[in-house]
Design a protein around this motif. Structure first.
Motif, PDB file in Angstrom:
ATOM      1  N   SER A  55     -18.837 -26.179  39.206  1.00 39.31           N
ATOM      2  CA  SER A  55     -20.073 -25.412  39.349  1.00 39.31           C
ATOM      3  C   SER A  55     -20.277 -24.382  38.248  1.00 39.31           C
ATOM      4  O   SER A  55     -21.283 -23.683  38.237  1.00 39.31           O
ATOM      5  N   ALA A  56     -19.344 -24.273  37.306  1.00 40.13           N
ATOM      6  CA  ALA A  56     -19.493 -23.290  36.233  1.00 40.13           C
ATOM      7  C   ALA A  56     -20.405 -23.789  35.125  1.00 40.13           C
ATOM      8  O   ALA A  56     -20.740 -23.045  34.222  1.00 40.13           O
ATOM      9  N   GLY A  57     -20.813 -25.049  35.203  1.00 43.01           N
ATOM     10  CA  GLY A  57     -21.681 -25.592  34.170  1.00 43.01           C
ATOM     11  C   GLY A  57     -20.895 -26.324  33.110  1.00 43.01           C
ATOM     12  O   GLY A  57     -19.748 -26.732  33.320  1.00 43.01           O
ATOM     13  N   ALA A  58     -21.507 -26.495  31.940  1.00 45.20           N
ATOM     14  CA  ALA A  58     -20.885 -27.256  30.866  1.00 45.20           C
ATOM     15  C   ALA A  58     -19.661 -26.526  30.313  1.00 45.20           C
ATOM     16  O   ALA A  58     -19.651 -25.304  30.192  1.00 45.20           O
ATOM     17  N   LEU A  59     -18.648 -27.295  29.991  1.00 44.30           N
ATOM     18  CA  LEU A  59     -17.455 -26.745  29.361  1.00 44.30           C
ATOM     19  C   LEU A  59     -17.425 -27.203  27.910  1.00 44.30           C
ATOM     20  O   LEU A  59     -17.465 -28.401  27.621  1.00 44.30           O
ATOM     21  N   ILE A  60     -17.369 -26.247  27.002  1.00 49.62           N
ATOM     22  CA  ILE A  60     -17.226 -26.557  25.581  1.00 49.62           C
ATOM     23  C   ILE A  60     -15.813 -26.151  25.182  1.00 49.62           C
ATOM     24  O   ILE A  60     -15.534 -24.996  24.875  1.00 49.62           O
ATOM     25  N   ALA A  61     -14.905 -27.095  25.231  1.00 50.48           N
ATOM     26  CA  ALA A  61     -13.513 -26.891  24.836  1.00 50.48           C
ATOM     27  C   ALA A  61     -13.133 -28.125  24.029  1.00 50.48           C
ATOM     28  O   ALA A  61     -12.615 -29.100  24.578  1.00 50.48           O
ATOM     29  N   PRO A  62     -13.414 -28.119  22.740  1.00 48.08           N
ATOM     30  CA  PRO A  62     -13.346 -29.353  21.955  1.00 48.08           C
ATOM     31  C   PRO A  62     -11.960 -29.937  21.749  1.00 48.08           C
ATOM     32  O   PRO A  62     -11.846 -31.091  21.342  1.00 48.08           O
ATOM     33  N   PHE A  63     -10.907 -29.167  22.025  1.00 49.45           N
ATOM     34  CA  PHE A  63      -9.563 -29.670  21.758  1.00 49.45           C
ATOM     35  C   PHE A  63      -8.682 -29.589  23.000  1.00 49.45           C
ATOM     36  O   PHE A  63      -8.901 -28.774  23.889  1.00 49.45           O
ATOM     37  N   ALA A  64      -7.677 -30.453  23.018  1.00 49.91           N
ATOM     38  CA  ALA A  64      -6.669 -30.411  24.076  1.00 49.91           C
ATOM     39  C   ALA A  64      -5.616 -29.379  23.709  1.00 49.91           C
ATOM     40  O   ALA A  64      -5.317 -29.158  22.527  1.00 49.91           O
ATOM     41  N   TYR A  65      -5.055 -28.731  24.725  1.00 56.82           N
ATOM     42  CA  TYR A  65      -4.007 -27.742  24.498  1.00 56.82           C
ATOM     43  C   TYR A  65      -2.701 -28.487  24.253  1.00 56.82           C
ATOM     44  O   TYR A  65      -1.927 -28.768  25.167  1.00 56.82           O
ATOM     45  N   SER A  70      -1.671 -25.657  20.202  1.00 56.61           N
ATOM     46  CA  SER A  70      -1.061 -24.789  21.210  1.00 56.61           C
ATOM     47  C   SER A  70      -0.174 -23.719  20.566  1.00 56.61           C
ATOM     48  O   SER A  70      -0.065 -22.605  21.086  1.00 56.61           O
ATOM     49  N   HIS A  71       0.451 -24.048  19.420  1.00 60.03           N
ATOM     50  CA  HIS A  71       1.276 -23.053  18.721  1.00 60.03           C
ATOM     51  C   HIS A  71       0.413 -21.889  18.237  1.00 60.03           C
ATOM     52  O   HIS A  71       0.788 -20.721  18.363  1.00 60.03           O
ATOM     53  N   VAL A 188      -8.349 -20.442  26.390  1.00 66.73           N
ATOM     54  CA  VAL A 188      -7.925 -21.723  26.951  1.00 66.73           C
ATOM     55  C   VAL A 188      -8.406 -21.817  28.390  1.00 66.73           C
ATOM     56  O   VAL A 188      -8.359 -20.831  29.140  1.00 66.73           O
ATOM     57  N   VAL A 189      -8.848 -22.986  28.797  1.00 61.93           N
ATOM     58  CA  VAL A 189      -9.208 -23.255  30.184  1.00 61.93           C
ATOM     59  C   VAL A 189      -8.211 -24.262  30.745  1.00 61.93           C
ATOM     60  O   VAL A 189      -7.951 -25.293  30.120  1.00 61.93           O
TER      61      VAL A 189
END
Length: 223
Positions: A55-65, A70-71, A188-189
């Protein structure tokens, strides 16, 4: 005179490289100016295909952790590397144009004052400012506050994360955000617990949250 003006920045960069050499966040190679990774490590960045956050809407997180990103994110968040805000934002910025074109402002996820004093900066606020640089987007770092000094989420179960985030945030500037189109910014999400709690608080006072922006999406822990 013009030659002198052009030479000074180059001299400054040479001195900076000697005193504080630019090192790839994943290996010992020097990356290009303004980059987090060397060319080879940059090719290892893992793209994320997850674009929904309930319900938070669109997620813009283009990369995987995942390594090598991650470093860099760990150093940015826990290692005092505030200087990584700009190059990390540069990775995200190409993905923001369409989703944020109608937004009025970016709102970073707040830190509790005790955590802020411990860390010295809010990495989400630095990231938001870097993402907004050169655009008409405003950044409202004081629009929200964290009410409870919750334990670190790293390693916690999905249920624990949602319990920690429940009622942990409030809007300190409701008149500022009421009726505005906003994007929430975090580094990070993972489960989305923090993002959902912040979005709920913003929508309660009449804000229109159009997206959640992060550098990466981490795999949710097992239940």
């Amino acid at each position: 005179m013009r030659a002198l003006r052009e030479a000074v920045p180059r001299l400054y960069q040479v001195l900076l490289d000697v005193l504080a050499p630019r090192i790839c966040m994943a290996c010992d190679t020097g990356p290009e100016l303004g980059q987090v990774f060397c060319r080879d490590c940059a090719l290892d960045l893992v793209q994320s295909s997850d674009t929904a956050l309930s319900s938070a809407g669109a997620l813009i997180a283009p990369f995987a952790y995942a390594p090598p990103l991650s470093h860099a994110l760990h150093a940015f968040k826990y290692g005092g590397r505030a200087d990584l805000a700009a190059p990390l934002a540069a990775l995200v910025r190409p993905h923001l144009a369409d989703a944020l074109g109608a937004c009025d402002a970016l709102v970073p996820v707040p830190l509790h004052p005790l955590r802020l004093a411990e860390r010295g900066y809010n990495q989400s606020a630095l990231l938001a400012r870097a993402c907004a640089a050169g655009s008409p987007l405003r950044v409202w770092p004081r629009a929200m506050t964290r009410l409870r000094h919750t334990p670190r989420q790293v390693g916690g179960s999905r249920e624990a994360r949602f319990e920690n985030a429940l009622n942990a945030f409030c809007v300190t500037e409701p008149k500022q955000v009421h009726g505005k189109r906003l994007a929430l910014v975090d580094d990070v999400v993972t489960t989305g617990a923090t993002a959902l709690a912040c979005v709920k608080a913003l929508r309660t006072v009449g804000a229109d949250v159009c997206a959640v922006v992060a550098v990466a999406r981490a795999a949710a822990p097992a239940k």
